[in-house]
Write a protein that holds these residues in place. Sequence first.
Motif, mmCIF file in Angstrom:
data_model
loop_
_atom_site.group_PDB
_atom_site.id
_atom_site.type_symbol
_atom_site.label_atom_id
_atom_site.label_comp_id
_atom_site.label_asym_id
_atom_site.label_seq_id
_atom_site.Cartn_x
_atom_site.Cartn_y
_atom_site.Cartn_z
ATOM 1 N N ALA A 35 25.189 35.491 40.386
ATOM 2 C CA ALA A 35 26.429 36.068 40.914
ATOM 3 C C ALA A 35 26.532 37.543 40.537
ATOM 4 O O ALA A 35 26.933 38.393 41.344
ATOM 5 N N GLN A 36 26.150 37.861 39.297
ATOM 6 C CA GLN A 36 26.230 39.255 38.832
ATOM 7 C C GLN A 36 25.321 40.137 39.671
ATOM 8 O O GLN A 36 25.684 41.236 40.066
ATOM 9 N N ALA A 37 24.131 39.605 39.952
ATOM 10 C CA ALA A 37 23.156 40.371 40.722
ATOM 11 C C ALA A 37 23.649 40.632 42.141
ATOM 12 O O ALA A 37 23.374 41.672 42.734
ATOM 13 N N GLN A 38 24.419 39.666 42.685
ATOM 14 C CA GLN A 38 24.883 39.805 44.064
ATOM 15 C C GLN A 38 26.160 40.622 44.186
ATOM 16 O O GLN A 38 26.578 40.968 45.287
ATOM 17 N N SER A 39 26.837 40.878 43.064
ATOM 18 C CA SER A 39 28.136 41.535 43.188
ATOM 19 C C SER A 39 27.984 43.041 43.440
ATOM 20 O O SER A 39 26.985 43.662 43.073
ATOM 21 N N ARG A 40 29.025 43.561 44.064
ATOM 22 C CA ARG A 40 29.023 44.993 44.338
ATOM 23 C C ARG A 40 29.476 45.742 43.095
ATOM 24 O O ARG A 40 30.063 45.132 42.186
ATOM 25 N N SER A 41 29.250 47.053 43.100
ATOM 26 C CA SER A 41 29.481 47.831 41.885
ATOM 27 C C SER A 41 30.950 47.808 41.452
ATOM 28 O O SER A 41 31.261 47.811 40.273
ATOM 29 N N TYR A 42 31.863 47.744 42.413
ATOM 30 C CA TYR A 42 33.281 47.800 42.045
ATOM 31 C C TYR A 42 33.890 46.444 41.711
ATOM 32 O O TYR A 42 35.050 46.346 41.335
ATOM 33 N N ASP A 43 33.085 45.308 41.878
ATOM 34 C CA ASP A 43 33.598 43.981 41.513
ATOM 35 C C ASP A 43 33.769 43.883 39.999
ATOM 36 O O ASP A 43 32.968 44.438 39.243
ATOM 37 N N PRO A 44 34.788 43.124 39.542
ATOM 38 C CA PRO A 44 34.847 42.857 38.095
ATOM 39 C C PRO A 44 33.686 41.951 37.689
ATOM 40 O O PRO A 44 33.117 41.255 38.540
ATOM 41 N N SER A 45 33.356 41.947 36.398
ATOM 42 C CA SER A 45 32.201 41.145 35.960
ATOM 43 C C SER A 45 32.485 39.654 36.171
ATOM 44 O O SER A 45 33.645 39.235 36.255
ATOM 45 N N ILE A 46 31.383 38.875 36.237
ATOM 46 C CA ILE A 46 31.519 37.441 36.501
ATOM 47 C C ILE A 46 32.328 36.750 35.412
ATOM 48 O O ILE A 46 33.247 35.974 35.685
ATOM 49 N N LEU A 47 31.989 37.050 34.167
ATOM 50 C CA LEU A 47 32.681 36.383 33.065
ATOM 51 C C LEU A 47 34.165 36.711 33.093
ATOM 52 O O LEU A 47 35.007 35.845 32.851
ATOM 53 N N ALA A 48 34.482 37.961 33.413
ATOM 54 C CA ALA A 48 35.895 38.343 33.496
ATOM 55 C C ALA A 48 36.597 37.558 34.606
ATOM 56 O O ALA A 48 37.743 37.107 34.442
ATOM 57 N N THR A 49 35.885 37.366 35.726
ATOM 58 C CA THR A 49 36.467 36.611 36.848
ATOM 59 C C THR A 49 36.734 35.156 36.433
ATOM 60 O O THR A 49 37.817 34.612 36.677
ATOM 61 N N ILE A 50 35.726 34.569 35.802
ATOM 62 C CA ILE A 50 35.893 33.172 35.368
ATOM 63 C C ILE A 50 37.048 33.072 34.375
ATOM 64 O O ILE A 50 37.887 32.178 34.458
ATOM 65 N N TRP A 51 37.093 34.046 33.481
ATOM 66 C CA TRP A 51 38.131 34.040 32.437
ATOM 67 C C TRP A 51 39.516 34.142 33.071
ATOM 68 O O TRP A 51 40.466 33.502 32.632
ATOM 69 N N LYS A 52 39.576 34.944 34.125
ATOM 70 C CA LYS A 52 40.849 35.142 34.814
ATOM 71 C C LYS A 52 41.366 33.821 35.410
ATOM 72 O O LYS A 52 42.549 33.527 35.381
ATOM 73 N N TRP A 53 40.434 33.029 35.936
ATOM 74 C CA TRP A 53 40.828 31.775 36.584
ATOM 75 C C TRP A 53 40.949 30.602 35.606
ATOM 76 O O TRP A 53 41.468 29.556 35.965
ATOM 77 N N THR A 54 40.442 30.799 34.397
ATOM 78 C CA THR A 54 40.390 29.672 33.459
ATOM 79 C C THR A 54 41.753 29.004 33.206
ATOM 80 O O THR A 54 41.830 27.770 33.207
ATOM 81 N N PRO A 55 42.850 29.736 32.970
ATOM 82 C CA PRO A 55 44.130 29.058 32.743
ATOM 83 C C PRO A 55 44.500 28.102 33.882
ATOM 84 O O PRO A 55 44.926 26.966 33.634
ATOM 85 N N LEU A 56 44.261 28.541 35.108
ATOM 86 C CA LEU A 56 44.591 27.692 36.257
ATOM 87 C C LEU A 56 43.695 26.448 36.275
ATOM 88 O O LEU A 56 44.152 25.319 36.465
ATOM 89 N N LEU A 57 42.383 26.704 36.072
ATOM 90 C CA LEU A 57 41.434 25.574 36.073
ATOM 91 C C LEU A 57 41.771 24.596 34.955
ATOM 92 O O LEU A 57 41.670 23.374 35.122
ATOM 93 N N ALA A 58 42.167 25.144 33.808
ATOM 94 C CA ALA A 58 42.514 24.279 32.673
ATOM 95 C C ALA A 58 43.697 23.392 33.026
ATOM 96 O O ALA A 58 43.740 22.209 32.674
#
Lengths: 287, 250
Positions: A53-76
């Motif tokens: 995912a990191q390799a496919q992301s564009r330069s202005y995308d937030p990092s993958i881990l940050a994205t996952i972290w952002k969604w974690t409360p909802l997923l939890a």
Amino acid sequence: MRQPQVLPVLLPAAERLAKAAMRERASGARALRLEPAHGVALFAAFVLGCGVAQAQSRSYDPSILATIWKWTPLLARGFAFNLAISFVAMAIGSIAGFFLGFAQISLLPAVKRGAWLTTHFFRNAPWLVLLFYCMFLLPFQVTVFGVTIPIPDWTKATLGLALPVMANVSEIVRGAIQSIPTTQWEAAASLAFNRRQTQWMIIFPQCIKRMLPPWMNLYAILTMSTVLASIVGVNEMMTLTQRALSAENRPGLLLAFYSYVLLWFFVYCYPIARWTVRLEARYAVRQ
Amino acid sequence: MPEASTRPIVVVDDVHQSFGEVEVLKGVSFTVAKGGVVCIIGPSGSGKSTLLRCINGLVPIQRGSIRVASFDVHALRTDKEKIALRKEVSMVFQQYNLFPHKTALQNVMMAPIHVLREKPDEVRARAIALLTKVGLAAKQDAYPGELSGGQQQRVAIARSLAMRPEVMLFDEVTAALDPETVKEVLNTIRGLAQEGMTCILVTHEMRFAREIADEVHFTDGGRIVESAPPAELFDHPKVDRTRAFLSQVL
């Protein structure tokens, strides 16, 4: 008491397989065998997913881990919902299955036959089909004495999952009762206990130990099956993951997010599976 | 025992019993006087254990009659009737069959409390007295798994006695024990017999049978081949089959 000697060299595999088969028959389901290696593999898949995912992301995308972290409360929150469904389905299924199991050894042919049929119908029907049945056959609300009670989707999904649990618990109970030597029934009879007393005071207490490992195994399987509720639109972890993915709109996230969900389930079910194995080993020595 | 021979408490008359095609008992008759001790000997498969199971109604019979105290055992149909019988006739098994999830004391106390509905305090006192009698007062809190075979069997005897039965049935109670512990169990049974308990024993302990029994029945092939007081049966058997059997085991 002396055990019959089995030469360890002869047919060790046959004996081991026979034992495993017996365990699985008793538990009513394929025994869940989670190993540490499975966790490592899952984690590797997660890391790989993140890397891709990191390799496919564009330069202005937030990092993958940050994205996952952002969604974690909802997923939890979704995961907590999965657990809630699993608890309630397990409770309902266990209580119903308990009585169904006893009905299976009833002396009344009609009760016995009916319980047998119910057990095997719900045990062999696909879980997803039962889920759909409950979703679409149960009304979305009932009116009792003029009071309208809504039946939310998650209740129906829980009921749908409780049905196969009930059937499996029924088999666990029946199997455990029938694994108690008949001499215990005889001894109780010769002491003038009636059938009900014999079942409750003498046979069933001896069954609990035997039932616990397959029951826990069933719970772990149920927990993992709660994601089926996503198909019928319940807001559990899987559904929320799909929502998160569509909100992000980055196809590369797919592997990372789903491995992340798997990891959550692994972390929850692994201790249960290990504990089951340990209990099985402990009770196997005692008997 | 002069009064013992006056009133038979167990009357078995022409009992036939079969499991499917196999006829296990082919017309067995005998009586046991109140306070009497009867031993049944014979080769394996001759129907000895089945006979005992018929007497306390665990196995139904097809023909003949069995009368124990005031019960017509062959006519008992409902569970309630069988339970009433089993309060009077208690059985001790070869494999002890103690309840493994209960301590020795609880094993002894269970039936009087839940079946006879007696007060727990009284039952407890009686159970401790019984365990003391069989020499296991110190083991009252042990679980069956922690006891030796002989100890388990003595607990099983105490458990049966706690029901205050009229008749005790012993089904090869020493067959699963090692020779040293056989003695402790036999001593317990001897004590009971001397106190006037009516006992029917299926046994392979010929010396014990000779010492304790008022009458010995030799069974073979589902029939009683010969019945006699022990001294007569062991020393002067009249039937060839008895002689052949005894020459093998004595």
